[in-house]
Design a protein around this motif. Structure first.
Motif, PDB file in Angstrom:
ATOM      1  N   SER A  20       0.811  -1.208   0.000  1.00 50.59           N
ATOM      2  CA  SER A  20       0.000   0.000   0.000  1.00 50.59           C
ATOM      3  C   SER A  20       0.849   1.263   0.000  1.00 50.59           C
ATOM      4  O   SER A  20       0.414   2.315   0.433  1.00 50.59           O
ATOM      5  CB  SER A  20      -0.917   0.006   1.229  1.00 50.59           C
ATOM      6  N   ALA A  21       2.125   1.185  -0.494  1.00 48.23           N
ATOM      7  CA  ALA A  21       3.001   2.352  -0.503  1.00 48.23           C
ATOM      8  C   ALA A  21       2.348   3.506  -1.240  1.00 48.23           C
ATOM      9  O   ALA A  21       2.401   4.643  -0.811  1.00 48.23           O
ATOM     10  CB  ALA A  21       4.346   1.996  -1.125  1.00 48.23           C
ATOM     11  N   CYS A  22       1.741   3.245  -2.371  1.00 51.21           N
ATOM     12  CA  CYS A  22       0.955   4.253  -3.099  1.00 51.21           C
ATOM     13  C   CYS A  22       0.111   3.499  -4.114  1.00 51.21           C
ATOM     14  O   CYS A  22       0.368   2.334  -4.425  1.00 51.21           O
ATOM     15  CB  CYS A  22       1.847   5.297  -3.764  1.00 51.21           C
ATOM     16  N   GLY A  23      -0.881   4.171  -4.656  1.00 57.62           N
ATOM     17  CA  GLY A  23      -1.719   3.538  -5.660  1.00 57.62           C
ATOM     18  C   GLY A  23      -2.635   2.480  -5.074  1.00 57.62           C
ATOM     19  O   GLY A  23      -2.797   2.332  -3.866  1.00 57.62           O
ATOM     20  N   PRO A  53     -12.811  10.042   9.128  1.00 52.18           N
ATOM     21  CA  PRO A  53     -13.456  10.952   8.171  1.00 52.18           C
ATOM     22  C   PRO A  53     -12.692  11.141   6.860  1.00 52.18           C
ATOM     23  O   PRO A  53     -13.168  11.861   5.969  1.00 52.18           O
ATOM     24  CB  PRO A  53     -13.512  12.271   8.942  1.00 52.18           C
ATOM     25  N   VAL A  54     -11.529  10.524   6.714  1.00 45.86           N
ATOM     26  CA  VAL A  54     -10.669  10.814   5.558  1.00 45.86           C
ATOM     27  C   VAL A  54     -11.296  10.266   4.274  1.00 45.86           C
ATOM     28  O   VAL A  54     -11.736   9.122   4.217  1.00 45.86           O
ATOM     29  CB  VAL A  54      -9.265  10.219   5.773  1.00 45.86           C
ATOM     30  N   ARG A  55     -11.292  11.111   3.243  1.00 46.22           N
ATOM     31  CA  ARG A  55     -11.812  10.748   1.934  1.00 46.22           C
ATOM     32  C   ARG A  55     -10.850  11.218   0.846  1.00 46.22           C
ATOM     33  O   ARG A  55     -10.148  12.208   1.021  1.00 46.22           O
ATOM     34  CB  ARG A  55     -13.192  11.395   1.695  1.00 46.22           C
ATOM     35  N   GLN A  56     -10.843  10.518  -0.263  1.00 49.15           N
ATOM     36  CA  GLN A  56     -10.038  10.947  -1.405  1.00 49.15           C
ATOM     37  C   GLN A  56     -10.664  12.210  -2.005  1.00 49.15           C
ATOM     38  O   GLN A  56     -11.893  12.307  -2.113  1.00 49.15           O
ATOM     39  CB  GLN A  56      -9.975   9.848  -2.456  1.00 49.15           C
ATOM     40  N   ASP A  57      -9.822  13.178  -2.379  1.00 47.61           N
ATOM     41  CA  ASP A  57     -10.312  14.447  -2.909  1.00 47.61           C
ATOM     42  C   ASP A  57      -9.793  14.656  -4.326  1.00 47.61           C
ATOM     43  O   ASP A  57      -8.624  15.011  -4.529  1.00 47.61           O
ATOM     44  CB  ASP A  57      -9.854  15.601  -2.011  1.00 47.61           C
ATOM     45  N   PRO A  58     -10.639  14.425  -5.340  1.00 49.38           N
ATOM     46  CA  PRO A  58     -10.183  14.605  -6.726  1.00 49.38           C
ATOM     47  C   PRO A  58      -9.788  16.041  -7.044  1.00 49.38           C
ATOM     48  O   PRO A  58      -8.992  16.285  -7.951  1.00 49.38           O
ATOM     49  CB  PRO A  58     -11.386  14.155  -7.560  1.00 49.38           C
ATOM     50  N   ARG A  59     -10.321  17.000  -6.285  1.00 49.72           N
ATOM     51  CA  ARG A  59      -9.933  18.399  -6.530  1.00 49.72           C
ATOM     52  C   ARG A  59      -8.450  18.620  -6.245  1.00 49.72           C
ATOM     53  O   ARG A  59      -7.804  19.455  -6.875  1.00 49.72           O
ATOM     54  CB  ARG A  59     -10.756  19.339  -5.642  1.00 49.72           C
ATOM     55  N   ALA A 135      -6.460  16.890   5.972  1.00 46.26           N
ATOM     56  CA  ALA A 135      -6.256  15.446   6.086  1.00 46.26           C
ATOM     57  C   ALA A 135      -6.549  14.755   4.759  1.00 46.26           C
ATOM     58  O   ALA A 135      -5.783  13.892   4.306  1.00 46.26           O
ATOM     59  CB  ALA A 135      -7.135  14.877   7.200  1.00 46.26           C
ATOM     60  N   ASN A 136      -7.643  15.138   4.114  1.00 45.67           N
ATOM     61  CA  ASN A 136      -7.976  14.557   2.817  1.00 45.67           C
ATOM     62  C   ASN A 136      -6.895  14.851   1.782  1.00 45.67           C
ATOM     63  O   ASN A 136      -6.523  13.987   0.978  1.00 45.67           O
ATOM     64  CB  ASN A 136      -9.310  15.102   2.319  1.00 45.67           C
ATOM     65  N   ALA A 137      -6.389  16.094   1.792  1.00 50.30           N
ATOM     66  CA  ALA A 137      -5.364  16.477   0.824  1.00 50.30           C
ATOM     67  C   ALA A 137      -4.098  15.651   1.011  1.00 50.30           C
ATOM     68  O   ALA A 137      -3.525  15.123   0.045  1.00 50.30           O
ATOM     69  CB  ALA A 137      -5.055  17.966   0.966  1.00 50.30           C
ATOM     70  N   LEU A 138      -3.646  15.513   2.258  1.00 48.69           N
ATOM     71  CA  LEU A 138      -2.398  14.786   2.515  1.00 48.69           C
ATOM     72  C   LEU A 138      -2.523  13.309   2.155  1.00 48.69           C
ATOM     73  O   LEU A 138      -1.616  12.737   1.527  1.00 48.69           O
ATOM     74  CB  LEU A 138      -2.005  14.947   3.981  1.00 48.69           C
ATOM     75  N   VAL A 139      -3.629  12.688   2.538  1.00 52.38           N
ATOM     76  CA  VAL A 139      -3.782  11.262   2.247  1.00 52.38           C
ATOM     77  C   VAL A 139      -3.983  11.049   0.746  1.00 52.38           C
ATOM     78  O   VAL A 139      -3.452  10.080   0.176  1.00 52.38           O
ATOM     79  CB  VAL A 139      -4.934  10.664   3.065  1.00 52.38           C
ATOM     80  N   THR A 140      -4.709  11.941   0.093  1.00 56.28           N
ATOM     81  CA  THR A 140      -4.890  11.832  -1.361  1.00 56.28           C
ATOM     82  C   THR A 140      -3.548  11.905  -2.082  1.00 56.28           C
ATOM     83  O   THR A 140      -3.272  11.110  -2.991  1.00 56.28           O
ATOM     84  CB  THR A 140      -5.823  12.950  -1.864  1.00 56.28           C
ATOM     85  N   LEU A 141      -2.703  12.838  -1.680  1.00 51.59           N
ATOM     86  CA  LEU A 141      -1.404  12.998  -2.343  1.00 51.59           C
ATOM     87  C   LEU A 141      -0.429  11.890  -1.956  1.00 51.59           C
ATOM     88  O   LEU A 141       0.448  11.526  -2.743  1.00 51.59           O
ATOM     89  CB  LEU A 141      -0.825  14.376  -2.008  1.00 51.59           C
ATOM     90  N   ALA A 142      -0.568  11.344  -0.753  1.00 52.12           N
ATOM     91  CA  ALA A 142       0.259  10.202  -0.368  1.00 52.12           C
ATOM     92  C   ALA A 142      -0.140   8.963  -1.171  1.00 52.12           C
ATOM     93  O   ALA A 142       0.714   8.144  -1.536  1.00 52.12           O
ATOM     94  CB  ALA A 142       0.124   9.941   1.127  1.00 52.12           C
ATOM     95  N   HIS A 143      -1.419   8.824  -1.454  1.00 48.62           N
ATOM     96  CA  HIS A 143      -1.921   7.691  -2.242  1.00 48.62           C
ATOM     97  C   HIS A 143      -1.507   7.812  -3.699  1.00 48.62           C
ATOM     98  O   HIS A 143      -1.190   6.810  -4.355  1.00 48.62           O
ATOM     99  CB  HIS A 143      -3.455   7.635  -2.115  1.00 48.62           C
ATOM    100  N   LEU A 150       7.030  12.560  -0.245  1.00 51.69           N
ATOM    101  CA  LEU A 150       6.854  13.855   0.407  1.00 51.69           C
ATOM    102  C   LEU A 150       5.644  13.838   1.339  1.00 51.69           C
ATOM    103  O   LEU A 150       5.710  14.313   2.469  1.00 51.69           O
ATOM    104  CB  LEU A 150       6.690  14.951  -0.653  1.00 51.69           C
ATOM    105  N   PHE A 151       4.536  13.268   0.859  1.00 46.79           N
ATOM    106  CA  PHE A 151       3.277  13.453   1.579  1.00 46.79           C
ATOM    107  C   PHE A 151       2.973  12.358   2.600  1.00 46.79           C
ATOM    108  O   PHE A 151       2.274  12.618   3.581  1.00 46.79           O
ATOM    109  CB  PHE A 151       2.130  13.576   0.574  1.00 46.79           C
ATOM    110  N   ARG A 152       3.466  11.147   2.402  1.00 43.44           N
ATOM    111  CA  ARG A 152       3.175  10.087   3.377  1.00 43.44           C
ATOM    112  C   ARG A 152       3.662  10.463   4.782  1.00 43.44           C
ATOM    113  O   ARG A 152       2.907  10.326   5.754  1.00 43.44           O
ATOM    114  CB  ARG A 152       3.788   8.773   2.905  1.00 43.44           C
ATOM    115  N   PRO A 153       4.907  10.951   4.949  1.00 42.81           N
ATOM    116  CA  PRO A 153       5.333  11.356   6.300  1.00 42.81           C
ATOM    117  C   PRO A 153       4.474  12.474   6.887  1.00 42.81           C
ATOM    118  O   PRO A 153       4.305  12.564   8.107  1.00 42.81           O
ATOM    119  CB  PRO A 153       6.780  11.807   6.097  1.00 42.81           C
ATOM    120  N   GLN A 154       3.922  13.339   6.008  1.00 37.81           N
ATOM    121  CA  GLN A 154       3.101  14.431   6.514  1.00 37.81           C
ATOM    122  C   GLN A 154       1.784  13.937   7.098  1.00 37.81           C
ATOM    123  O   GLN A 154       1.203  14.579   7.983  1.00 37.81           O
ATOM    124  CB  GLN A 154       2.833  15.448   5.391  1.00 37.81           C
ATOM    125  N   VAL A 155       1.290  12.797   6.596  1.00 38.44           N
ATOM    126  CA  VAL A 155       0.072  12.217   7.169  1.00 38.44           C
ATOM    127  C   VAL A 155       0.317  11.854   8.630  1.00 38.44           C
ATOM    128  O   VAL A 155      -0.503  12.169   9.513  1.00 38.44           O
ATOM    129  CB  VAL A 155      -0.362  10.970   6.368  1.00 38.44           C
TER     130      VAL A 155
END
Length: 389
Positions: A20-23, A53-59, A135-143, A150-155
């Motif tokens: 689950s590293a990304c993708g 509450p975390v959700r993927q954010d296509p925006r 939270a949504n932004a960080l997890v979306t970009l980590a995914h 860059l973003f996984r550690p920020q989560v």
């Protein structure tokens, strides 16, 4: 905003060895983050509460892919960002927070103009700090597999802030790339450099200008800011000059630049400091000497155009004159720059991603080809150069 873009292979090599590293599916990815958080010692109940509450954010992904503003040349970009109103409000804020800036200069060695410029460009002096759920932004970009390193550690940094009571995954908002507050800092930066400047017992980067500015000063110091030294200085250069000496990779003491005829437009050259000559739009446009502190800007943002504009605006806020725009040759459109990058790649140059942005690698390749073709090697690509290639 502080962003980097290494190769995906390198990204994956430094991440935990887990599927689950990304993708993959977003829900499976979040499950992987939760498992890693528990393995790091975070309580299961806290982890569940944070990620619930975390959700993927296509925006967020759309914003990440739509940074065409960085394709604009320096003169256009800087004139759009630096208005008379922004200069006036910057000067007003310098007076309003004079005591705060005095503390920052004494404690961290960072000039007020530097922080005022970031404050202006990042959030218009706190007026608009972004409305993306952080939270949504960080997890979306980590995914997303473009920059997970860059973003996984920020989560996990956001999770730490949540445990401290300084972050709410449901309501904390900021920029699309996960930065928070008036000078836009990522969660890890807040943990490492957040300062309670107003003494109320909290680091409030969204509501306290004092906290935000002090924290920004602390972060710049941690990135290597050299107290009491300049960052850039506008100069004039003789018409007869070896333009291949320009660019961030050619560094000379200011005495050597002076011997070559480089003269300051405002104040004396900084005696014996190392500096590079940068020509953002070629030898017919504005010219600057970039001192060691200029390199620290790239730790805040990777865009050359943004960095130079922020650095220049900082000098304006401290009394420097409006730059001499000169009369540079016409540059390339974004589509033409992509064509140029493909042609440079075909000649064996490493230009990074074909993105239509005139970055450091593309500039270096342009300069090499200009030398080969007997053109002024100022790293500024023109339609004539594109045709020659």
């Amino acid at each position: 905003m502080r962003l980097t873009a290494p190769l995906l292979a390198l990204c994956l090599s430094v991440l935990p060895a887990m599927s689950s590293a990304c993708g993959g599916s977003f829900s499976s990815f979040v499950d992987g983050l939760k498992a890693e958080a528990r393995a790091k010692g975070h309580g299961a109940a806290v982890v569940d509460q944070f990620f619930a509450p975390v959700r993927q954010d296509p925006r967020v992904l759309k914003a990440d892919r739509s940074q065409g503003v960085f394709q604009r040349p320096f003169l256009d970009f800087s004139q759009r960002l630096i208005s008379a109103d922004r200069v006036k409000r910057g000067q007003s804020n310098a007076r309003k927070y004079d005591a705060v800036f005095n503390r920052i200069e004494q404690q961290y060695g960072v000039d007020r103009g530097v922080l005022l410029a970031f404050w202006a460009f990042e959030t218009d002096y706190g007026g608009f700090q972004g409305d993306f759920n952080t939270a949504n932004a960080l997890v979306t970009l980590a995914h997303d597999c473009r920059r997970p390193e860059l973003f996984r550690p920020q989560v996990f940094a956001a999770l730490e802030l949540f445990e401290q009571g300084d972050f709410d995954p449901r309501t904390t908002t900021g920029a699309w790339a996960g930065e928070i507050g008036m000078v836009q800092m990522l969660p890890r930066d807040i943990i490492e450099n957040g300062v309670d400047g107003d003494g109320d017992g909290k680091v409030s980067l969204k509501t306290s200008a004092t906290d935000a500015l002090m924290s920004g000063g602390a972060m710049l110091q941690s990135l290597g800011w050299r107290a009491g030294e300049p960052w850039i200085q506008e100069v004039s250069v003789p018409q007869r000059f070896d333009w291949s000496q320009s660019g961030l990779t050619v560094v000379k003491p200011t005495s050597e630049w002076a011997a070559l005829g480089v003269k300051p437009r405002n104040g004396p050259l900084q005696n014996q400091l190392p500096a590079a000559l940068i020509l953002p739009q070629g030898h017919k446009g504005p010219a600057f000497l970039a001192y060691p502190n200029f390199n620290v800007y790239f730790e805040w943002n990777q865009s050359f155009t943004y960095v130079l504009t922020a650095a220049y605006f900082a000098t304006r806020l401290q009394g420097a004159p409006v730059y001499n725009a000169g009369n540079p040759d016409a540059g390339l459109s974004g589509a033409q720059t992509k064509e140029l990058q493909r042609k440079l790649q075909a000649r064996g140059h490493d230009v990074g991603k074909v993105d239509g942005i005139l970055g450091a690698k593309t500039r270096a390749a342009v300069q090499t080809e200009q030398k080969r073709l007997g053109l002024p090697a100022d790293a500024w690509p023109t339609p004539a150069l594109l045709a020659r290639l």
